[in-house]
Design an enzyme around this catalytic site. Structure first.
Site, PDB file in Angstrom:
ATOM      1  N   GLN A  92      39.392  39.491  16.604  1.00 13.39           N
ATOM      2  CA  GLN A  92      39.086  40.002  17.887  1.00 13.39           C
ATOM      3  C   GLN A  92      38.693  41.318  17.744  1.00 13.39           C
ATOM      4  O   GLN A  92      39.215  42.348  17.416  1.00 13.39           O
ATOM      5  CB  GLN A  92      40.541  39.790  18.615  1.00 13.39           C
ATOM      6  CG  GLN A  92      40.199  40.175  20.128  1.00 13.39           C
ATOM      7  CD  GLN A  92      41.375  40.048  20.964  1.00 13.39           C
ATOM      8  OE1 GLN A  92      42.249  40.975  20.921  1.00 13.39           O
ATOM      9  NE2 GLN A  92      41.526  38.922  21.915  1.00 13.39           N
ATOM     10  N   HIS A 128      37.296  40.948  22.899  1.00 17.42           N
ATOM     11  CA  HIS A 128      38.200  41.342  23.820  1.00 17.42           C
ATOM     12  C   HIS A 128      37.679  41.783  25.236  1.00 17.42           C
ATOM     13  O   HIS A 128      37.352  43.008  25.022  1.00 17.42           O
ATOM     14  CB  HIS A 128      39.219  42.157  23.333  1.00 17.42           C
ATOM     15  CG  HIS A 128      40.638  41.916  24.031  1.00 17.42           C
ATOM     16  ND1 HIS A 128      40.619  41.580  25.396  1.00 17.42           N
ATOM     17  CD2 HIS A 128      41.961  42.375  23.460  1.00 17.42           C
ATOM     18  CE1 HIS A 128      41.959  41.676  25.814  1.00 17.42           C
ATOM     19  NE2 HIS A 128      42.680  41.962  24.532  1.00 17.42           N
ATOM     20  N   HIS A 163      42.097  41.845  30.433  1.00 17.28           N
ATOM     21  CA  HIS A 163      43.539  42.501  30.450  1.00 17.28           C
ATOM     22  C   HIS A 163      43.068  44.082  31.022  1.00 17.28           C
ATOM     23  O   HIS A 163      43.967  45.198  30.644  1.00 17.28           O
ATOM     24  CB  HIS A 163      44.270  42.626  29.432  1.00 17.28           C
ATOM     25  CG  HIS A 163      44.402  41.092  28.787  1.00 17.28           C
ATOM     26  ND1 HIS A 163      44.931  40.817  27.671  1.00 17.28           N
ATOM     27  CD2 HIS A 163      44.262  40.141  29.367  1.00 17.28           C
ATOM     28  CE1 HIS A 163      45.272  39.677  27.519  1.00 17.28           C
ATOM     29  NE2 HIS A 163      44.749  38.990  28.529  1.00 17.28           N
ATOM     30  N   TYR A 166      41.000  46.006  29.352  1.00 19.48           N
ATOM     31  CA  TYR A 166      40.285  47.003  28.326  1.00 19.48           C
ATOM     32  C   TYR A 166      38.943  47.265  28.596  1.00 19.48           C
ATOM     33  O   TYR A 166      38.569  46.757  29.656  1.00 19.48           O
ATOM     34  CB  TYR A 166      40.577  46.387  26.944  1.00 19.48           C
ATOM     35  CG  TYR A 166      42.024  46.214  26.703  1.00 19.48           C
ATOM     36  CD1 TYR A 166      42.870  47.350  26.779  1.00 19.48           C
ATOM     37  CD2 TYR A 166      42.782  44.989  26.363  1.00 19.48           C
ATOM     38  CE1 TYR A 166      44.272  47.302  26.518  1.00 19.48           C
ATOM     39  CE2 TYR A 166      43.758  44.817  26.276  1.00 19.48           C
ATOM     40  CZ  TYR A 166      44.738  46.138  26.013  1.00 19.48           C
ATOM     41  OH  TYR A 166      46.148  46.115  26.006  1.00 19.48           O
ATOM     42  N   ARG A 193      36.864  36.512  25.395  1.00 22.15           N
ATOM     43  CA  ARG A 193      38.296  36.523  26.126  1.00 22.15           C
ATOM     44  C   ARG A 193      38.221  37.440  27.374  1.00 22.15           C
ATOM     45  O   ARG A 193      37.797  38.518  27.327  1.00 22.15           O
ATOM     46  CB  ARG A 193      39.328  36.990  25.287  1.00 22.15           C
ATOM     47  CG  ARG A 193      40.527  36.540  26.036  1.00 22.15           C
ATOM     48  CD  ARG A 193      41.859  37.057  24.928  1.00 22.15           C
ATOM     49  NE  ARG A 193      42.975  36.165  25.094  1.00 22.15           N
ATOM     50  CZ  ARG A 193      44.332  36.503  24.761  1.00 22.15           C
ATOM     51  NH1 ARG A 193      44.690  37.815  24.914  1.00 22.15           N
ATOM     52  NH2 ARG A 193      45.136  35.631  24.930  1.00 22.15           N
ATOM     53  N   GLY A 195      50.772  31.457  21.610  1.00 21.07           N
ATOM     54  CA  GLY A 195      51.304  32.769  21.168  1.00 21.07           C
ATOM     55  C   GLY A 195      52.460  33.216  20.465  1.00 21.07           C
ATOM     56  O   GLY A 195      52.726  32.632  19.466  1.00 21.07           O
ATOM     57  N   ARG A 196      53.487  33.437  21.610  1.00 21.66           N
ATOM     58  CA  ARG A 196      54.813  33.706  20.942  1.00 21.66           C
ATOM     59  C   ARG A 196      55.383  32.505  19.999  1.00 21.66           C
ATOM     60  O   ARG A 196      56.493  32.935  19.318  1.00 21.66           O
ATOM     61  CB  ARG A 196      55.842  34.275  22.154  1.00 21.66           C
ATOM     62  CG  ARG A 196      55.522  35.515  22.438  1.00 21.66           C
ATOM     63  CD  ARG A 196      56.046  35.768  24.012  1.00 21.66           C
ATOM     64  NE  ARG A 196      55.405  34.869  24.854  1.00 21.66           N
ATOM     65  CZ  ARG A 196      56.289  34.371  26.044  1.00 21.66           C
ATOM     66  NH1 ARG A 196      57.632  34.367  26.088  1.00 21.66           N
ATOM     67  NH2 ARG A 196      55.663  33.213  26.775  1.00 21.66           N
TER      68      ARG A 196
END
Length: 384
Positions: A114, A181, A184, A186, A234, A351-352
């Site tokens: 990424q 990316h 979010h 960024y 993304r 993910g987690r």
């Protein structure tokens, strides 16, 4: 709550579908599961070591079809704030990534990096290159306060080239594609969002104009890496300072945001959400009103999508990732299977659940769901 074992029995076709191969250009995946990108800062001086290679290898060995690496800084000295985040430039960092790629491939997985630039969220006093001012489209924070350097036309030319350099190096290292990316809050997302892009030149104003620079980055990368190297992008509606923020208020606006990226060369859109099952436009009635962000993305663009957001867990990441004692219990994947059966997405990014349980994908397929490991933040704080 329905158990995952019961899901395997009652939605066999759906589960089998998630284990079907996926192929697109340079991506040759054994199934539809991806590892979501998750930054944990285990690369001192930006160099991923043998421990990072083993971390990703274990998830590939555990059945994941595609690894999307944690965010990795492009060559701009203002790309990020932490010296422990990996970089996608420099001899030592690229050698480290080559070891990671080889380890993942040996375990049967595919992997993409990424490419990351945080823009103004780097702040005023970053640990990495503190003498370099943070940059953004309009010199504004996500809250609208003045901070850092507004990018000039010449700056944009250099920035575009840094993205290209990172993409070319990723291809040379042996990655199977790349992800940009653009979510979010960024840097690329700062161009897209009207709150952070106040420019009066051709890169600001309308939705199409705000999409111009991200699309130029995609086009420049496409020209450099050739037609067959997969590019994932993304994006998200929400920002790190506001979960209620929106790039697009309607499906028509979503189409305006994303179409320039697709026209420029994006192959797959990764629709980042906190809860994958929630409708993207909750006020809409009719059959399409249930569509999540990935579903609407696929509907308005026609390109493959990745869905993400608390898959396999019972709480979103804000309560179970960012807090020191964060935990999340195991949850079923009923809603994910329903979305897949409606053809809302092509790949599912976990993910987690994969941080705590590297074998999550293989366990689900084998029906070993009683062995799933609940998420605890201690897993994030140790590289294993």
């Amino acid at each position: 709550m329905t158990s995952a074992n019961e899901i395997v029995d009652s939605h066999t076709t759906g589960v089998d579908g998630l284990y079907a191969p996926f192929e697109l250009k340079s991506l040759h995946l054994r199934n539809r599961f991806a590892m979501a990108p998750m930054t944990r800062q285990f690369s001192p001086e930006g160099v991923p070591g043998e421990d990072v290679a083993e971390y990703y290898r274990r998830r590939a060995a555990g059945g994941v079809g595609l690894i999307i690496t944690e965010g990795t800084y492009i060559p701009d000295p203002a790309a990020g704030e932490s010296p422990r985040v990996p970089r996608i430039y420099g001899k030592d960092s690229l050698s480290g990534w080559r070891r990671v790629v080889d380890a993942v491939h040996a375990a049967g997985g595919a992997i993409v990096p990424q490419l990351w630039h945080v823009g103004v969220t780097r702040g005023e006093r970053p640990d990495l290159n503190p003498e370099v001012p943070s940059v953004s489209p309009s010199g504004r924070t996500l809250d609208g306060d003045p901070l850092g350097h507004e990018l000039s036309s010449a700056d944009l030319d250099q920035l575009r080239q840094w993205y290209v350099d990172a993409a070319v190096d990723a291809q040379r290292v042996g990655f199977d594609g790349l992800e940009l990316h653009g979510a979010h809050g960024y840097l690329l997302d700062q161009f897209m969002w009207e709150r952070t892009n106040l420019r009066s030149d051709s890169y600001g104003g309308s939705i199409a104009s705000r999409s111009k620079f991200p699309a130029e980055v995609v086009a420049a990368i496409r020209e450099a890496v050739g037609p067959d190297f997969a590019i994932i992008y993304r994006f998200s509606q929400w920002k790190s300072n506001s979960y209620r923020a929106r790039l697009a208020q309607t499906p028509a606006e979503l189409e305006q945001v994303l179409t320039p990226l697709v026209d420029a060369g994006v192959d797959i859109l990764h629709a980042s959400t906190r809860r994958h099952w929630l409708p993207a436009f909750e006020d809409l009635a009719g059959p399409d009103g249930v569509l999540g962000l990935a579903g609407w993305t696929k509907k308005v663009t026609g390109v493959p999508t990745i869905t993400v957001g608390s898959i396999g867990l019972d709480s979103e990441f804000t309560t179970a990732l960012r807090t020191a004692d964060g935990t999340a219990g195991v949850a079923d994947i009923d809603k994910l299977l329903q979305q897949y059966e409606r053809a809302e997405f092509d790949l599912a990014a976990v993910g987690r659940a994969l941080i705590s349980d590297p074998e999550w994908v293989n366990k689900l397929r084998a029906g070993r769901t009683d062995e799933f490991v609940p998420y605890d933040n201690t897993y994030r704080q140790t590289l294993h």
